[in-house]
Design an enzyme around this catalytic site. Structure first.
Site, PDB file in Angstrom:
ATOM      1  CE  LYS A 216      -1.631   1.721   4.068  1.00 40.94           C
ATOM      2  NZ  LYS A 216      -1.399   3.170   4.276  1.00 40.94           N
ATOM      3  CG  ASN A 217       2.258   2.842   3.501  1.00 37.56           C
ATOM      4  OD1 ASN A 217       1.124   3.227   3.219  1.00 37.56           O
ATOM      5  ND2 ASN A 217       2.643   2.614   4.751  1.00 37.56           N
TER       6      ASN A 217
ATOM      7  CB  CYS B  76      -4.330   6.701  10.784  1.00 37.21           C
ATOM      8  SG  CYS B  76      -4.835   5.305   9.789  1.00 37.21           S
TER       9      CYS B  76
ATOM     10  NE  ARG C  12       0.623  10.550   9.960  1.00 39.61           N
ATOM     11  CZ  ARG C  12       0.203   9.577   9.175  1.00 39.61           C
ATOM     12  NH1 ARG C  12      -1.032   9.190   9.210  1.00 39.61           N
ATOM     13  NH2 ARG C  12       1.038   8.992   8.336  1.00 39.61           N
TER      14      ARG C  12
ATOM     15  CG  ASP D  34       3.211   1.698   9.545  1.00 44.16           C
ATOM     16  OD1 ASP D  34       2.874   2.638  10.296  1.00 44.16           O
ATOM     17  OD2 ASP D  34       3.552   1.869   8.363  1.00 44.16           O
TER      18      ASP D  34
ATOM     19  NE  ARG E  16      -6.913   4.836   5.063  1.00 42.42           N
ATOM     20  CZ  ARG E  16      -6.012   5.515   5.784  1.00 42.42           C
ATOM     21  NH1 ARG E  16      -6.258   5.798   7.032  1.00 42.42           N
ATOM     22  NH2 ARG E  16      -4.880   5.904   5.255  1.00 42.42           N
TER      23      ARG E  16
HETATM   24  N1  EPU Z   1       6.867  14.637  10.523  1.00 43.77           N
HETATM   25  C1  EPU Z   1       6.951  15.956  10.865  1.00 43.77           C
HETATM   26  N2  EPU Z   1       7.079  16.885   9.854  1.00 43.77           N
HETATM   27  C2  EPU Z   1       7.110  16.530   8.551  1.00 43.77           C
HETATM   28  C3  EPU Z   1       7.030  15.159   8.210  1.00 43.77           C
HETATM   29  C4  EPU Z   1       6.914  14.233   9.230  1.00 43.77           C
HETATM   30  O1  EPU Z   1       6.905  16.314  12.037  1.00 43.77           O
HETATM   31  O2  EPU Z   1       7.210  17.418   7.685  1.00 43.77           O
HETATM   32  C5  EPU Z   1       6.725  13.643  11.592  1.00 43.77           C
HETATM   33  C6  EPU Z   1       5.336  13.005  11.567  1.00 43.77           C
HETATM   34  O3  EPU Z   1       4.407  13.791  12.297  1.00 43.77           O
HETATM   35  C7  EPU Z   1       5.591  11.658  12.198  1.00 43.77           C
HETATM   36  C8  EPU Z   1       7.012  11.335  11.782  1.00 43.77           C
HETATM   37  O4  EPU Z   1       7.592  12.560  11.358  1.00 43.77           O
HETATM   38  O5  EPU Z   1       5.531  11.794  13.597  1.00 43.77           O
HETATM   39  C9  EPU Z   1       7.138  10.335  10.646  1.00 43.77           C
HETATM   40  O6  EPU Z   1       6.438  10.797   9.531  1.00 43.77           O
HETATM   41  P1  EPU Z   1       6.773  10.349   8.046  1.00 43.77           P
HETATM   42  O7  EPU Z   1       6.710  11.568   7.191  1.00 43.77           O
HETATM   43  O8  EPU Z   1       8.005   9.534   8.024  1.00 43.77           O
HETATM   44  O9  EPU Z   1       5.549   9.404   7.739  1.00 43.77           O
HETATM   45  P2  EPU Z   1       4.478   9.511   6.575  1.00 43.77           P
HETATM   46  O10 EPU Z   1       5.131   9.675   5.268  1.00 43.77           O
HETATM   47  O11 EPU Z   1       3.425  10.473   6.957  1.00 43.77           O
HETATM   48  C10 EPU Z   1       4.509   6.951   6.106  1.00 43.77           C
HETATM   49  C11 EPU Z   1       3.484   5.864   6.088  1.00 43.77           C
HETATM   50  C12 EPU Z   1       3.014   5.566   7.487  1.00 43.77           C
HETATM   51  C13 EPU Z   1       4.217   5.171   8.336  1.00 43.77           C
HETATM   52  C14 EPU Z   1       5.287   6.261   8.269  1.00 43.77           C
HETATM   53  C15 EPU Z   1       6.555   5.895   9.014  1.00 43.77           C
HETATM   54  C16 EPU Z   1       2.380   6.209   3.992  1.00 43.77           C
HETATM   55  C17 EPU Z   1       1.137   6.570   3.263  1.00 43.77           C
HETATM   56  N3  EPU Z   1       2.333   6.283   5.296  1.00 43.77           N
HETATM   57  O12 EPU Z   1       3.841   8.079   6.662  1.00 43.77           O
HETATM   58  O13 EPU Z   1       2.140   4.448   7.368  1.00 43.77           O
HETATM   59  O14 EPU Z   1       3.803   4.996   9.661  1.00 43.77           O
HETATM   60  O15 EPU Z   1       5.623   6.531   6.905  1.00 43.77           O
HETATM   61  O16 EPU Z   1       7.075   4.712   8.515  1.00 43.77           O
HETATM   62  O17 EPU Z   1       3.368   5.824   3.399  1.00 43.77           O
HETATM   63  C18 EPU Z   1       0.324   3.074   7.902  1.00 43.77           C
HETATM   64  O18 EPU Z   1       0.528   2.472   6.838  1.00 43.77           O
HETATM   65  O19 EPU Z   1      -0.440   2.633   8.794  1.00 43.77           O
HETATM   66  C19 EPU Z   1       1.016   4.332   8.152  1.00 43.77           C
HETATM   67  C20 EPU Z   1       0.619   5.214   9.063  1.00 43.77           C
END
Ligand code: EPU
Length: 456
Positions: A43-44, A137, A142, A330, A422
């Site tokens: 998915k991701n 979620c 985030r 995750d 999802r």
């Molecule tokens: N963060 C910030 N500022 C930013 C970007 C991130 O503070 O500009 C913080 C976030 O708030 C979070 C942490 O950094 O606390 C990690 O965020 P990251 O950007 O790495 O995650 P993401 O891209 O939003 C993806 C996956 C998540 C997974 C994370 C970490 C997707 C669609 N989502 O999220 O997947 O937990 O990487 O591996 O790729 C899931 O599949 O259940 C899921 C939540």
């Protein structure tokens, strides 16, 4: 067939024809699982590849696409921008052509954080974008500050007003940017913007997740020039849109789904071969499963055999979530469903999100003994969980409920399936096929009415 709503075509997998919201999973626990189960496409990864397709006006074919509501939402996002998307079975075709607008609709982007990736692609290709702040979620703040700072470093004029990100980049140019933390989403957005920027871009302290490596593989197959995938630094030589070609790419297996299935087996007991996996992406998780006493065998480079005899109890362990190659956040809640039944006291530290322990209350309803102190959960393993009615607060928490239910004595009912839908393709059918006593049943009218206010 061109997709208005990709989950409504006759070719779609039957499991998605079920009512997505008004249903619950009923599980009778403690039936050992046996046989083979197949891992779907990640998915991701697929969501980012779909967004990345916007940088090219050539045809894009993506294979091994899982039938998930998130994929359907991303197809609608691309549709709304003017690209035609066709999903047939596990193949997604994004037809050749340009977009008709550079503004993504709030109603779609707010449903799913991954849709925020269209920002980088639109800025990269069309030098302008208007994208609402993302949803997803509710597991923490985030933020998107790193995405914004990084795009500014590439010469993008960007600001947020009334919940919408406005970006203009008439002079998109390479630069050197170091991310404050290796954010997956920020790394992806910066990659998508920089591949078509003029000159060279160096991105330091980037995410090293396998999904980033998949995105780099996809972009390079399209004609982009990116070096360093899988390391903490990416070097991108900007190319012009005319250098991009049509692409046909197969999405990597979903490492989180794979480990979730393994956790199902460890909870219920049994002996299962998990196929179409990529064990080399799962080292941290396999180490922890083994520490808990599981038998885990890597079979070739695409399968894993997992065994727990019903008479054998799992052992406690300590886990700290971390960026890849650390233990994935995750899998924090799925792992906690195992710790809850293990012999001894386990500690789970969550370092990525500040609000990802909502499943603890639900596990405790099932007889678990878990206390949360700040970002640490202390899990006193109990001999057996007992079935209960519980609800899923986010995608992975929903999986934790399924895992707990499979190991619990008696019946569990899991509500609020929209999160599971999802991210887990045909979940109950896949588990049914390896002997789980699991059923997806429609909610009665009264149940649906009673739950309406509390679930959403
Ligand atoms: N963060 C910030 N500022 C930013 C970007 C991130 O503070 O500009 C913080 C976030 O708030 C979070 C942490 O950094 O606390 C990690 O965020 P990251 O950007 O790495 O995650 P993401 O891209 O939003 C993806 C996956 C998540 C997974 C994370 C970490 C997707 C669609 N989502 O999220 O997947 O937990 O990487 O591996 O790729 C899931 O599949 O259940 C899921 C939540």
């Amino acid at each position: 067939m061109l997709v208005e709503s990709p989950i409504n075509t006759s070719q779609e997998k039957e499991c998605l024809m079920l009512d997505m919201k008004e249903a619950k999973l009923v599980i009778h626990g403690q039936h050992p699982l046996e046989g083979r189960i197949r891992v779907s496409g990640a998915k991701n990864s697929v969501l980012k590849l779909m967004a990345a397709a916007l940088i090219s006006e050539e045809e894009t074919i993506i294979r091994n696409v899982p039938a998930l509501t998130d994929v359907s939402v991303m197809a609608k996002v691309l549709n709304s921008l003017g690209r035609q998307v066709e999903i047939t079975g596990d193949q997604c075709v994004i037809h050749a052509g340009g977009i008709t607008q550079t503004e993504a609709p709030y109603t779609l982007v707010s449903q799913m954080r991954a849709s925020f990736n269209v920002l980088g692609a639109l800025v990269g290709r069309y030098r302008t974008a208007k994208v609402p702040l993302p949803g997803g979620c509710s597991i923490g703040k985030r933020g998107v500050d790193i995405h914004i700072k990084g795009l500014q470093a590439l010469g993008v004029d960007i600001h947020v007003e009334h919940g919408i990100v406005y970006a203009e980049a008439p002079n998109l140019k390479g630069g050197h940017f170091t991310l404050d933390m290796p954010s997956v989403g920020a790394t992806e957005n910066l990659l998508l913007a920089s591949v078509l920027a003029s000159g060279t871009t160096i991105l330091s302290n980037v995410a090293q997740e396998p999904e980033i490596q998949d995105l780099v593989g996809f972009l390079n197959a399209m004609g982009c020039k990116i070096d360093g995938a899988g390391s903490s630094e990416l070097v991108i030589e900007g190319v012009s849109p005319s250098e991009l070609n049509a692409v046909d790419y197969t999405v990597m297996p979903d490492r989180i789904e794979c480990a979730s299935f393994m956790a199902c087996v460890l909870s219920a007991g049994g002996d299962v071969l998990v196929e179409q996996a990529r064990p080399r992406h799962m080292t941290a998780v396999l180490t922890k499963f083994r520490e808990m006493g599981a038998y885990v065998e890597v079979v070739g480079d695409s399968a894993l055999r997992v065994i727990r005899k019903p008479s054998q109890r799992l052992k406690a362990t300590d886990v700290m979530t971390n960026f890849y190659p650390g233990f994935p956040t995750d899998l924090q809640s799925p792992m906690m469903a195992l710790m809850a039944q293990a012999d001894g006291v386990s500690m789970m530290s969550e370092t990525i999100y500040e609000n990802r322990f909502k499943h603890v209350g639900e596990l405790n309803r099932m007889g678990a003994n878990i206390q949360v102190k700040g970002d640490v959960a202390i899990v006193n393993g109990v001999l057996q969980l007992s079935g209960a009615s519980v609800k899923s607060h986010d995608l992975r928490a929903g999986m934790a409920m399924v895992i707990a239910g499979l190991g619990a004595e008696g019946y569990s009912s899991i509500y609020n399936l929209r999160h599971l839908d999802r991210g887990y393709e045909c979940l109950h059918e896949k588990l049914l096929a390896i002997g789980a006593h699991i059923k997806r049943v429609p909610l009665s009218e009264t149940e649906a009415e009673q739950l309406l206010d509390t679930l959403y």
